[in-house]
Motif scaffolding. Structure first.
Motif, PDB file in Angstrom:
ATOM      1  N   ASN A  25      -2.030 -13.939  11.065  1.00  0.00           N
ATOM      2  CA  ASN A  25      -3.403 -14.277  11.441  1.00  0.00           C
ATOM      3  C   ASN A  25      -4.222 -13.085  11.913  1.00  0.00           C
ATOM      4  N   THR A  26      -3.912 -11.908  11.402  1.00  0.00           N
ATOM      5  CA  THR A  26      -4.716 -10.717  11.661  1.00  0.00           C
ATOM      6  C   THR A  26      -4.892  -9.968  10.350  1.00  0.00           C
ATOM      7  N   TRP A  27      -5.922  -9.134  10.280  1.00  0.00           N
ATOM      8  CA  TRP A  27      -6.133  -8.303   9.104  1.00  0.00           C
ATOM      9  C   TRP A  27      -5.209  -7.104   9.199  1.00  0.00           C
ATOM     10  N   ASN A  28      -4.573  -6.774   8.098  1.00  0.00           N
ATOM     11  CA  ASN A  28      -3.691  -5.617   8.001  1.00  0.00           C
ATOM     12  C   ASN A  28      -4.092  -4.813   6.770  1.00  0.00           C
ATOM     13  N   THR A  29      -3.758  -3.550   6.762  1.00  0.00           N
ATOM     14  CA  THR A  29      -4.126  -2.674   5.654  1.00  0.00           C
ATOM     15  C   THR A  29      -2.885  -2.136   4.964  1.00  0.00           C
ATOM     16  N   VAL A  30      -2.920  -2.181   3.647  1.00  0.00           N
ATOM     17  CA  VAL A  30      -1.878  -1.580   2.823  1.00  0.00           C
ATOM     18  C   VAL A  30      -2.586  -0.628   1.863  1.00  0.00           C
ATOM     19  N   SER A  31      -2.123   0.591   1.813  1.00  0.00           N
ATOM     20  CA  SER A  31      -2.656   1.536   0.830  1.00  0.00           C
ATOM     21  C   SER A  31      -1.472   2.160   0.093  1.00  0.00           C
ATOM     22  N   ILE A  32      -1.608   2.254  -1.216  1.00  0.00           N
ATOM     23  CA  ILE A  32      -0.511   2.712  -2.062  1.00  0.00           C
ATOM     24  C   ILE A  32      -0.941   3.955  -2.830  1.00  0.00           C
ATOM     25  N   ASP A  33      -0.127   4.978  -2.759  1.00  0.00           N
ATOM     26  CA  ASP A  33      -0.357   6.190  -3.533  1.00  0.00           C
ATOM     27  C   ASP A  33      -0.225   5.831  -5.019  1.00  0.00           C
ATOM     28  N   LEU A  34      -1.245   6.095  -5.813  1.00  0.00           N
ATOM     29  CA  LEU A  34      -1.211   5.739  -7.230  1.00  0.00           C
ATOM     30  C   LEU A  34      -0.137   6.502  -8.005  1.00  0.00           C
ATOM     31  N   LEU A  35       0.384   7.573  -7.423  1.00  0.00           N
ATOM     32  CA  LEU A  35       1.485   8.287  -8.045  1.00  0.00           C
ATOM     33  C   LEU A  35       2.691   7.367  -8.228  1.00  0.00           C
TER      34      LEU A  35
END
Length: 82
Positions: A25-35
């Motif tokens: 119930n919270t916003w979380n961030t995922v970022s993925i290296d396109l490599l």
């Protein structure tokens, strides 16, 4: 998370270990290296599916702000070595 799947190759990354660490119930961030996708053979110029999210079980999630940012690999939460 899956990417690709046109006339080129598909690539899939399992982010479930990362998701298990998130608070509900919270916003979380995922970022993925396109490599990570490039190393699996994804041809970005031929990709018909830039972002696909699948699950083995039932899930209720909200997704916002999916974007591609150039030169952001150093800030990615999921990195792949060169």
């Amino acid at each position: 998370v899956q990417m690709g799947c046109a006339k080129g190759k598909c690539a899939e990354l399992n982010i479930s270990p990362m998701l298990k660490e998130f608070k509900l119930n919270t916003w979380n961030t995922v970022s993925i290296d396109l490599l990570c996708f490039a190393k699996s053979g994804v041809e970005f110029e031929r990709s018909s599916a830039p972002f696909v999210l699948t699950s083995e079980g039932a899930a209720k999630i909200r997704i916002a702000n999916v974007q591609f940012e150039p030169n952001a690999q150093k800030m990615a939460t999921l990195k792949c070595s060169e």
